[in-house]
Design a protein around this motif. Structure first.
Motif, PDB file in Angstrom:
ATOM      1  N   ASP A 141       0.855  -1.173  -0.017  1.00  0.00           N
ATOM      2  CA  ASP A 141      -0.004   0.063  -0.055  1.00  0.00           C
ATOM      3  C   ASP A 141       1.037   1.131   0.083  1.00  0.00           C
ATOM      4  N   VAL A 142       2.014   1.156   0.659  1.00  0.00           N
ATOM      5  CA  VAL A 142       2.738   2.444   1.019  1.00  0.00           C
ATOM      6  C   VAL A 142       3.591   2.425  -0.440  1.00  0.00           C
ATOM      7  N   LYS A 144       2.748   2.035  -3.524  1.00  0.00           N
ATOM      8  CA  LYS A 144       1.773   2.418  -4.373  1.00  0.00           C
ATOM      9  C   LYS A 144       1.615   4.018  -4.362  1.00  0.00           C
ATOM     10  N   LYS A 145       1.910   4.406  -3.022  1.00  0.00           N
ATOM     11  CA  LYS A 145       1.743   6.175  -3.061  1.00  0.00           C
ATOM     12  C   LYS A 145       3.068   6.699  -3.406  1.00  0.00           C
ATOM     13  N   LYS A 147       6.009   7.952  -5.652  1.00  0.00           N
ATOM     14  CA  LYS A 147       6.288   8.424  -7.215  1.00  0.00           C
ATOM     15  C   LYS A 147       7.435   7.999  -7.495  1.00  0.00           C
TER      16      LYS A 147
END
Length: 178
Positions: A141-142, A144-145, A147
């Motif tokens: 999840d992290v 995916k955030k 860049k």
């Protein structure tokens, strides 16, 4: 006499009064790789760690993250760099105890850091192994955030995370990411 004659024996530590060190067999110790008798430093290499683990020996690390002896190594060595003044201090301690039989220059085959070209001291450090199920979802999840350039690198990292069965959480080194 053969090395087998020494099995289960012990010897006095050359610089720590009252400390006894066991004589242990090890498959990595051969006449072609040294004298056939070597010290074991369980916190400073995989072969030594394996021998110590097999014989339930402690893996005390007497070297800090700066390459200096810790207080556990004794007051005469504390805060001395292992590869510099620490070597000289150990030689003086052996001489003072009457335990230095011979001294000669020896080129040790230390691993070297590719950036600084300086020798690296392998040392044990505390690490925690966790079950991936506890970490994997949060890490994905992290990630995916974040860049990431190029974006295709994210997919490779997510796939790598998915294949992991265990994680070792360590603060020993800063790792780069794409």
């Amino acid at each position: 006499f053969s090395g087998a004659d020494l099995a289960d024996g012990s010897c006095a530590h050359p610089t720590i009064p009252g400390r006894v060190s066991p004589l242990l067999p090890a498959s990595h110790v051969t006449m072609t790789k040294g004298t056939g008798l070597v010290h074991t430093a369980p916190a400073h290499g995989m072969e030594d760690y394996s021998v110590a683990s097999h014989h339930q020996l402690p893996t005390d690390c007497l070297v800090d993250e700066n390459g200096c002896f810790t207080e556990a190594a004794g007051t005469e060595l504390k805060n001395k760099n292992v590869l510099e003044e620490g070597n000289e201090a150990v030689i003086k301690m052996l001489q003072a105890a009457g335990n230095l039989l011979k001294e000669e220059k020896y080129m040790h085959s230390y691993p070297y850091d590719w950036r600084t070209k300086k020798p690296i001291i392998i040392r044990a450090s505390k690490q925690w192994f966790v079950n991936t199920a506890d970490v994997k979802a949060a890490a994905q999840d992290v990630l995916k955030k974040v860049k990431v350039i190029p974006m295709s690198a994210v997919n490779r990292m997510l796939e790598m995370l998915d294949r992991r069965t265990f994680w070792c959480i360590s603060r020993q080194r800063c790792w780069g990411v794409p």
